[in-house]
Design a protein around this motif. Structure first.
Motif, PDB file in Angstrom:
ATOM      1  N   VAL A   2       0.836  -1.198   0.000  1.00  0.00           N
ATOM      2  CA  VAL A   2       0.000   0.000   0.000  1.00  0.00           C
ATOM      3  C   VAL A   2       0.871   1.247   0.000  1.00  0.00           C
ATOM      4  N   VAL A   3       1.953   1.249   0.781  1.00  0.00           N
ATOM      5  CA  VAL A   3       2.855   2.394   0.839  1.00  0.00           C
ATOM      6  C   VAL A   3       3.471   2.642  -0.529  1.00  0.00           C
ATOM      7  N   VAL A   4       3.901   1.577  -1.205  1.00  0.00           N
ATOM      8  CA  VAL A   4       4.472   1.715  -2.546  1.00  0.00           C
ATOM      9  C   VAL A   4       3.426   2.303  -3.490  1.00  0.00           C
ATOM     10  N   GLN A   5       2.202   1.813  -3.410  1.00  0.00           N
ATOM     11  CA  GLN A   5       1.123   2.320  -4.263  1.00  0.00           C
ATOM     12  C   GLN A   5       0.882   3.803  -3.993  1.00  0.00           C
ATOM     13  N   GLN A   6       0.885   4.205  -2.700  1.00  0.00           N
ATOM     14  CA  GLN A   6       0.683   5.615  -2.364  1.00  0.00           C
ATOM     15  C   GLN A   6       1.815   6.468  -2.912  1.00  0.00           C
ATOM     16  N   GLU A   7       3.059   5.983  -2.808  1.00  0.00           N
ATOM     17  CA  GLU A   7       4.210   6.715  -3.356  1.00  0.00           C
ATOM     18  C   GLU A   7       4.073   6.865  -4.859  1.00  0.00           C
ATOM     19  N   GLU A   8       3.679   5.785  -5.533  1.00  0.00           N
ATOM     20  CA  GLU A   8       3.500   5.858  -6.987  1.00  0.00           C
ATOM     21  C   GLU A   8       2.418   6.868  -7.336  1.00  0.00           C
ATOM     22  N   ASN A   9       1.322   6.876  -6.580  1.00  0.00           N
ATOM     23  CA  ASN A   9       0.242   7.839  -6.824  1.00  0.00           C
ATOM     24  C   ASN A   9       0.722   9.269  -6.612  1.00  0.00           C
ATOM     25  N   LYS A  10       1.541   9.501  -5.555  1.00  0.00           N
ATOM     26  CA  LYS A  10       2.089  10.831  -5.317  1.00  0.00           C
ATOM     27  C   LYS A  10       2.952  11.268  -6.493  1.00  0.00           C
ATOM     28  N   ASN A  11       3.794  10.365  -6.981  1.00  0.00           N
ATOM     29  CA  ASN A  11       4.660  10.689  -8.114  1.00  0.00           C
ATOM     30  C   ASN A  11       3.849  10.990  -9.354  1.00  0.00           C
ATOM     31  N   ILE A  12       2.819  10.201  -9.613  1.00  0.00           N
ATOM     32  CA  ILE A  12       1.968  10.435 -10.780  1.00  0.00           C
ATOM     33  C   ILE A  12       1.244  11.766 -10.624  1.00  0.00           C
ATOM     34  N   ASN A  13       0.675  12.015  -9.438  1.00  0.00           N
ATOM     35  CA  ASN A  13      -0.030  13.278  -9.207  1.00  0.00           C
ATOM     36  C   ASN A  13       0.909  14.462  -9.367  1.00  0.00           C
ATOM     37  N   PHE A  14       2.134  14.345  -8.846  1.00  0.00           N
ATOM     38  CA  PHE A  14       3.092  15.429  -8.993  1.00  0.00           C
ATOM     39  C   PHE A  14       3.408  15.663 -10.464  1.00  0.00           C
ATOM     40  N   GLN A  16       1.564  14.986 -13.050  1.00  0.00           N
ATOM     41  CA  GLN A  16       0.397  15.585 -13.703  1.00  0.00           C
ATOM     42  C   GLN A  16       0.289  17.072 -13.365  1.00  0.00           C
ATOM     43  N   LEU A  17       0.479  17.413 -12.093  1.00  0.00           N
ATOM     44  CA  LEU A  17       0.423  18.817 -11.679  1.00  0.00           C
ATOM     45  C   LEU A  17       1.542  19.623 -12.321  1.00  0.00           C
ATOM     46  N   GLN A  18       2.735  19.040 -12.350  1.00  0.00           N
ATOM     47  CA  GLN A  18       3.874  19.717 -12.945  1.00  0.00           C
ATOM     48  C   GLN A  18       3.624  19.968 -14.436  1.00  0.00           C
ATOM     49  N   ASP A  53      13.339  24.945 -16.384  1.00  0.00           N
ATOM     50  CA  ASP A  53      13.157  23.668 -17.082  1.00  0.00           C
ATOM     51  C   ASP A  53      13.088  22.531 -16.072  1.00  0.00           C
ATOM     52  N   ARG A  54      12.581  21.415 -16.523  1.00  0.00           N
ATOM     53  CA  ARG A  54      12.345  20.281 -15.622  1.00  0.00           C
ATOM     54  C   ARG A  54      13.638  19.771 -14.985  1.00  0.00           C
ATOM     55  N   LYS A  55      14.716  19.764 -15.753  1.00  0.00           N
ATOM     56  CA  LYS A  55      15.997  19.308 -15.211  1.00  0.00           C
ATOM     57  C   LYS A  55      16.462  20.251 -14.104  1.00  0.00           C
ATOM     58  N   GLY A  56      16.374  21.562 -14.364  1.00  0.00           N
ATOM     59  CA  GLY A  56      16.758  22.547 -13.354  1.00  0.00           C
ATOM     60  C   GLY A  56      15.893  22.445 -12.109  1.00  0.00           C
ATOM     61  N   LEU A  57      14.611  22.165 -12.311  1.00  0.00           N
ATOM     62  CA  LEU A  57      13.707  22.003 -11.178  1.00  0.00           C
ATOM     63  C   LEU A  57      14.112  20.790 -10.349  1.00  0.00           C
ATOM     64  N   ALA A  58      14.362  19.669 -11.001  1.00  0.00           N
ATOM     65  CA  ALA A  58      14.751  18.447 -10.283  1.00  0.00           C
ATOM     66  C   ALA A  58      16.043  18.675  -9.501  1.00  0.00           C
ATOM     67  N   GLU A  59      17.010  19.354 -10.121  1.00  0.00           N
ATOM     68  CA  GLU A  59      18.278  19.634  -9.438  1.00  0.00           C
ATOM     69  C   GLU A  59      18.059  20.526  -8.214  1.00  0.00           C
ATOM     70  N   LYS A  60      17.202  21.542  -8.365  1.00  0.00           N
ATOM     71  CA  LYS A  60      16.945  22.455  -7.250  1.00  0.00           C
ATOM     72  C   LYS A  60      16.249  21.724  -6.102  1.00  0.00           C
ATOM     73  N   LYS A  66      13.821  20.508  -1.061  1.00  0.00           N
ATOM     74  CA  LYS A  66      12.478  21.078  -1.041  1.00  0.00           C
ATOM     75  C   LYS A  66      11.500  20.148  -1.740  1.00  0.00           C
ATOM     76  N   ASN A  67      10.216  20.385  -1.478  1.00  0.00           N
ATOM     77  CA  ASN A  67       9.205  19.714  -2.283  1.00  0.00           C
ATOM     78  C   ASN A  67       8.696  20.722  -3.309  1.00  0.00           C
ATOM     79  N   PRO A  68       8.027  20.274  -4.348  1.00  0.00           N
ATOM     80  CA  PRO A  68       7.630  21.172  -5.451  1.00  0.00           C
ATOM     81  C   PRO A  68       6.776  22.360  -5.034  1.00  0.00           C
TER      82      PRO A  68
END
Length: 146
Positions: A2-14, A16-18, A53-60, A66-68
Motif C-alpha cells: 500500500v505504501v508503494v502504491q501511495q508513493e507511486e500515486n504521489k509521483n503520478i499526481n506530482f 500531472q500537476l507539474q 526547465d524540468r531538469k533545473g527544477l529536479a536539481e533544485k 524542497k518539495n515542489p
C-alpha cells in the motif's frame, strides 16, 4: 504494498500537476511579461524572463531538499535597471506599483547582492519570483549564476 502504491500515486499526481503548471506557464508567459513591462515603461529597464526547465527544477529540489510546492521560481522574471541611480531613486515607487497591480506575497531585499526578490501573484493565479537589480549587478551575478 500500500505504501508503494501511495508513493507511486504521489509521483503520478506530482507529474500531472507539474505538466499542467508548465503548460499554463508556457501559454501565459508572454502575457505575464507584457504586464510587467508595462509597469516599467517609464524607466530604462530590460526584462529577462524564463520558465525553469524540468531538469533545473529536479536539481533544485534535490539540492535544497524542497518539495515542489516550496519552489517559488517556476517562472522567473528579472527587471534590470540600466542606471543604478534610477534603480536607487525609484525602487520604492516601483514596489508600490507592483502592490497596486499584483498581490505581493513577499519582498526580500538581498543587500549583499544589491538585488530585491519579490514574490508576486498574477491575477491568473500564477505566482513567480521577480528580481530587481541594476545592470552592473546583473552582469556580475549572471557570471556567477545567482
Amino acid at each position: 504494498m500500500v505504501v508503494v502504491q501511495q508513493e507511486e500515486n504521489k509521483n503520478i499526481n506530482f507529474l500531472q500537476l507539474q505538466t499542467r503548471l508548465f503548460n499554463q506557464l508556457n501559454q501565459n508567459k508572454d502575457q505575464l511579461d507584457e504586464k510587467i513591462e508595462g509597469l516599467t515603461s517609464e524607466y530604462k529597464t530590460t526584462l529577462k524572463s524564463r520558465i525553469k526547465d524540468r531538469k533545473g527544477l529536479a536539481e533544485k529540489l534535490q539540492r535544497q531538499g524542497k518539495n515542489p510546492n516550496e519552489v517559488s521560481d517556476y517562472l522567473g522574471q528579472r527587471i534590470i535597471f540600466d542606471d543604478p541611480g534610477e534603480f536607487a531613486n525609484n525602487i520604492s515607487d516601483f514596489i508600490t506599483k507592483l502592490r497596486n497591480n499584483y498581490e505581493v506575497l513577499e519582498v526580500d531585499p538581498k543587500p549583499q547582492l544589491r538585488t530585491i526578490h519579490i514574490q508576486i501573484k498574477h491575477p491568473s493565479g500564477i505566482s513567480n519570483e521577480l528580481q530587481i537589480r541594476p545592470k552592473y549587478v546583473d552582469s556580475i551575478l549572471e557570471k556567477q549564476h545567482i
